[in-house]
Design a protein around this motif. Structure first.
Motif, PDB file in Angstrom:
ATOM      1  N   HIS A  97       4.550   6.429   4.459  1.00 29.53           N
ATOM      2  CA  HIS A  97       3.573   6.383   3.362  1.00 29.53           C
ATOM      3  C   HIS A  97       3.814   5.153   2.489  1.00 29.53           C
ATOM      4  O   HIS A  97       4.338   5.269   1.373  1.00 29.53           O
ATOM      5  CB  HIS A  97       3.649   7.648   2.513  1.00 29.53           C
ATOM      6  CG  HIS A  97       3.412   8.907   3.266  1.00 29.53           C
ATOM      7  ND1 HIS A  97       2.161   9.318   3.664  1.00 29.53           N
ATOM      8  CD2 HIS A  97       4.287   9.843   3.733  1.00 29.53           C
ATOM      9  CE1 HIS A  97       2.262  10.460   4.321  1.00 29.53           C
ATOM     10  NE2 HIS A  97       3.535  10.803   4.391  1.00 29.53           N
TER      11      HIS A  97
ATOM     12  N   VAL B 267     -11.781  -4.499   7.445  1.00 28.40           N
ATOM     13  CA  VAL B 267     -12.044  -4.032   6.076  1.00 28.40           C
ATOM     14  C   VAL B 267     -12.990  -4.966   5.330  1.00 28.40           C
ATOM     15  O   VAL B 267     -13.257  -4.773   4.141  1.00 28.40           O
ATOM     16  CB  VAL B 267     -10.730  -3.862   5.284  1.00 28.40           C
ATOM     17  CG1 VAL B 267      -9.811  -2.867   5.983  1.00 28.40           C
ATOM     18  CG2 VAL B 267     -10.014  -5.193   5.071  1.00 28.40           C
TER      19      VAL B 267
ATOM     20  N   GLU C 165      -4.660  -0.436   0.491  1.00 28.95           N
ATOM     21  CA  GLU C 165      -5.327   0.863   0.600  1.00 28.95           C
ATOM     22  C   GLU C 165      -6.468   0.821   1.611  1.00 28.95           C
ATOM     23  O   GLU C 165      -6.681   1.770   2.378  1.00 28.95           O
ATOM     24  CB  GLU C 165      -5.862   1.291  -0.770  1.00 28.95           C
ATOM     25  CG  GLU C 165      -4.774   1.648  -1.780  1.00 28.95           C
ATOM     26  CD  GLU C 165      -3.920   2.809  -1.308  1.00 28.95           C
ATOM     27  OE1 GLU C 165      -4.450   3.926  -1.215  1.00 28.95           O
ATOM     28  OE2 GLU C 165      -2.729   2.584  -1.015  1.00 28.95           O
ATOM     29  N   ALA C 166      -7.217  -0.278   1.621  1.00 25.70           N
ATOM     30  CA  ALA C 166      -8.330  -0.413   2.562  1.00 25.70           C
ATOM     31  C   ALA C 166      -7.834  -0.445   4.008  1.00 25.70           C
ATOM     32  O   ALA C 166      -8.433   0.157   4.909  1.00 25.70           O
ATOM     33  CB  ALA C 166      -9.132  -1.672   2.247  1.00 25.70           C
TER      34      ALA C 166
ATOM     35  N   LYS D 177      -5.019   0.857   5.154  1.00 23.20           N
ATOM     36  CA  LYS D 177      -4.584   2.210   5.520  1.00 23.20           C
ATOM     37  C   LYS D 177      -5.774   3.104   5.828  1.00 23.20           C
ATOM     38  O   LYS D 177      -5.748   3.880   6.792  1.00 23.20           O
ATOM     39  CB  LYS D 177      -3.736   2.810   4.397  1.00 23.20           C
ATOM     40  CG  LYS D 177      -2.345   2.208   4.285  1.00 23.20           C
ATOM     41  CD  LYS D 177      -1.463   2.996   3.343  1.00 23.20           C
ATOM     42  CE  LYS D 177      -1.877   2.834   1.918  1.00 23.20           C
ATOM     43  NZ  LYS D 177      -0.954   3.533   0.973  1.00 23.20           N
ATOM     44  N   ALA D 178      -6.824   3.001   5.013  1.00 20.82           N
ATOM     45  CA  ALA D 178      -8.022   3.822   5.230  1.00 20.82           C
ATOM     46  C   ALA D 178      -8.704   3.481   6.547  1.00 20.82           C
ATOM     47  O   ALA D 178      -9.403   4.324   7.123  1.00 20.82           O
ATOM     48  CB  ALA D 178      -8.992   3.637   4.065  1.00 20.82           C
ATOM     49  N   ALA D 179      -8.491   2.255   7.041  1.00 15.36           N
ATOM     50  CA  ALA D 179      -9.104   1.836   8.310  1.00 15.36           C
ATOM     51  C   ALA D 179      -8.310   2.323   9.517  1.00 15.36           C
ATOM     52  O   ALA D 179      -8.676   2.022  10.658  1.00 15.36           O
ATOM     53  CB  ALA D 179      -9.227   0.313   8.341  1.00 15.36           C
ATOM     54  N   GLY D 180      -7.228   3.057   9.279  1.00 16.20           N
ATOM     55  CA  GLY D 180      -6.490   3.649  10.382  1.00 16.20           C
ATOM     56  C   GLY D 180      -5.199   2.948  10.777  1.00 16.20           C
ATOM     57  O   GLY D 180      -4.544   3.355  11.733  1.00 16.20           O
TER      58      GLY D 180
ATOM     59  N   ARG E  97      -1.172   1.546  10.089  1.00 18.79           N
ATOM     60  CA  ARG E  97       0.047   2.129   9.517  1.00 18.79           C
ATOM     61  C   ARG E  97       0.961   1.020   9.016  1.00 18.79           C
ATOM     62  O   ARG E  97       1.900   0.624   9.709  1.00 18.79           O
ATOM     63  CB  ARG E  97       0.767   2.973  10.566  1.00 18.79           C
ATOM     64  CG  ARG E  97      -0.024   4.158  11.082  1.00 18.79           C
ATOM     65  CD  ARG E  97      -0.240   5.221  10.019  1.00 18.79           C
ATOM     66  NE  ARG E  97       1.026   5.758   9.549  1.00 18.79           N
ATOM     67  CZ  ARG E  97       1.662   6.767  10.141  1.00 18.79           C
ATOM     68  NH1 ARG E  97       1.175   7.320  11.234  1.00 18.79           N
ATOM     69  NH2 ARG E  97       2.794   7.218   9.639  1.00 18.79           N
TER      70      ARG E  97
ATOM     71  N   ASN F 212      -4.140   3.705  -9.777  1.00 23.79           N
ATOM     72  CA  ASN F 212      -4.978   4.020  -8.618  1.00 23.79           C
ATOM     73  C   ASN F 212      -4.211   4.762  -7.530  1.00 23.79           C
ATOM     74  O   ASN F 212      -4.786   5.143  -6.511  1.00 23.79           O
ATOM     75  CB  ASN F 212      -5.577   2.736  -8.029  1.00 23.79           C
ATOM     76  CG  ASN F 212      -6.623   2.116  -8.931  1.00 23.79           C
ATOM     77  OD1 ASN F 212      -7.466   2.812  -9.486  1.00 23.79           O
ATOM     78  ND2 ASN F 212      -6.562   0.801  -9.107  1.00 23.79           N
TER      79      ASN F 212
END
Length: 367
Positions: A195, A214, A232-233, A235-238, A240, A275
């Motif tokens: 994480h 992204v 963050e973007a 990570k959100a796109a898959g 690691r 955030n």
């Protein structure tokens, strides 16, 4: 009742420090997954925007010239972000000395971004490398930096954060350095358990695939912490992301020269921290509460308060010294004790300054 609350908070924080020490030593990951690049190194574009950095640029550019990476696979992009101090001519002269160097012209193109993100977006469009490697003009990279970041990279991670340390110049700079060690240590521990808390803009590698997926910096919303939003973007796109925490990935950065400059920096960082998910915000808030809580215990039961404070300090010293040792940096004990006073003053001053009705001032721009 208040005493029991104070005891609970202090015990939780001591337990947190114990866990940080344990996970750092027992679960530490030195990422070498990218060693498959060893036979065929990828192309890399190093991206460095500069705004009024005439005082620090010579050190930065000299370090770039010493990079140990094949020049035909290394693109060095620099940019003058509307400076007024001679930064532009210095970058122009340096770029003209190498075939793999290029100075990028920056325009006020992406008005929904902060100034630095606007520059980064335009520079990345000029990047031809398979991997994009970012640092700042007030930083000094070591010769093995590019290789260290590349060998940690694999397609699934998308983003690699490298190790940054404040130059140990003067007591104020040394104490800021300890603050960085604590923050980066938490980022490393959370990264190794899967994480990553945040990207660090002055030392990060992003693959072209992740960057394009992204939408680049131009595809991000406004933020004064564009590195956090980018992380963050991704990570959100898959992907690691990981943290390459070793001496070879180390980048040195300058310390802030005074309390006001430091508080301005921390105010910007707090914008990004707010955030984070609520759990991590709570963890950071607990850190600040240690001092008032331990004072409450001291007034009620002095020996218990001193014992708990000493216990926390012991594990904090173990953690910070262990972190610095990974980069072959020695921190004397007296600095770590003085840091307790520094941290009390800076943490609470930062909170007051954050809520003070003023804008974020960053590189002579206000937001």
């Amino acid at each position: 009742m208040m005493l029991w609350v104070a005891l609970a908070v202090v015990v939780i924080l001591i337990a947190q420090d114990i866990l940080l020490v344990y996970f750092f030593h027992a679960r530490f990951k030195r990422h070498d997954e990218g060693l498959q690049w060893k036979e065929q190194l990828p192309t890399v574009s190093v991206i460095i925007p500069a705004r009024n950095e005439i005082q620090v640029l010579p050190t930065c550019l000299a370090a770039l010239s010493r990079l140990d990476y094949p020049s035909e696979k290394l693109q060095l992009l620099v940019a003058d972000d509307q400076s007024i101090d001679g930064t532009g001519p210095m970058l122009e002269a340096w770029a003209s000395e190498g075939a793999n160097r290029e100075k990028v012209k920056i325009e006020a193109k992406y008005t929904h971004l902060n100034g630095k993100a606007n520059a980064l977006a335009q520079m990345a469009q000029k990047a031809s490398g398979e991997l994009l490697l970012f640092t700042d003009a007030d930083c000094e990279v070591n010769p093995m930096w590019v290789k260290a970041m590349v060998k940690a990279y694999t397609p699934k991670v998308g983003l690699v954060v490298g190790l940054t340390s404040v130059r140990r110049r003067g007591l104020f700079g040394r104490l800021q350095g300890q603050d960085w060690w604590l923050t980066l240590g938490m980022i490393k521990v959370t990264s190794d358990v899967g994480h990553l808390l945040t990207a660090v803009g002055n030392n990060m590698l992003i693959s072209q695939e992740a960057y394009r997926r992204v939408g680049g910096f131009e595809g991000l919303p406004f933020s004064v912490t564009e590195d956090f939003v980018m992380g963050e973007a991704i990570k959100a796109a898959g992907f690691r992301p990981i943290f390459q925490f070793d001496q070879e990935s180390l980048v040195l950065t300058k310390s802030e020269t005074g309390l006001h400059a430091l508080l301005r920096q921390r105010k910007r960082w707090m914008r990004g921290a707010l955030n984070l998910p609520w759990f991590w915000q709570a963890v950071l808030a607990l850190q600040v509460l240690f001092f008032p809580m331990v004072v409450i215990i001291l007034f009620s039961t002095p020996l218990l308060g001193l014992g708990l404070w000493g216990c926390k300090l012991m594990f904090q010293v173990m953690f910070v010294r262990g972190l610095a040792k990974k980069a072959n940096i020695y921190i004397p004990l007296w600095e770590l004790f003085i840091f307790e006073v520094y941290y009390l003053v800076i943490s609470w001053s930062t909170i007051v300054y954050y809520f003070w009705p003023s804008k974020v001032n960053w590189k002579e721009r206000t937001y």
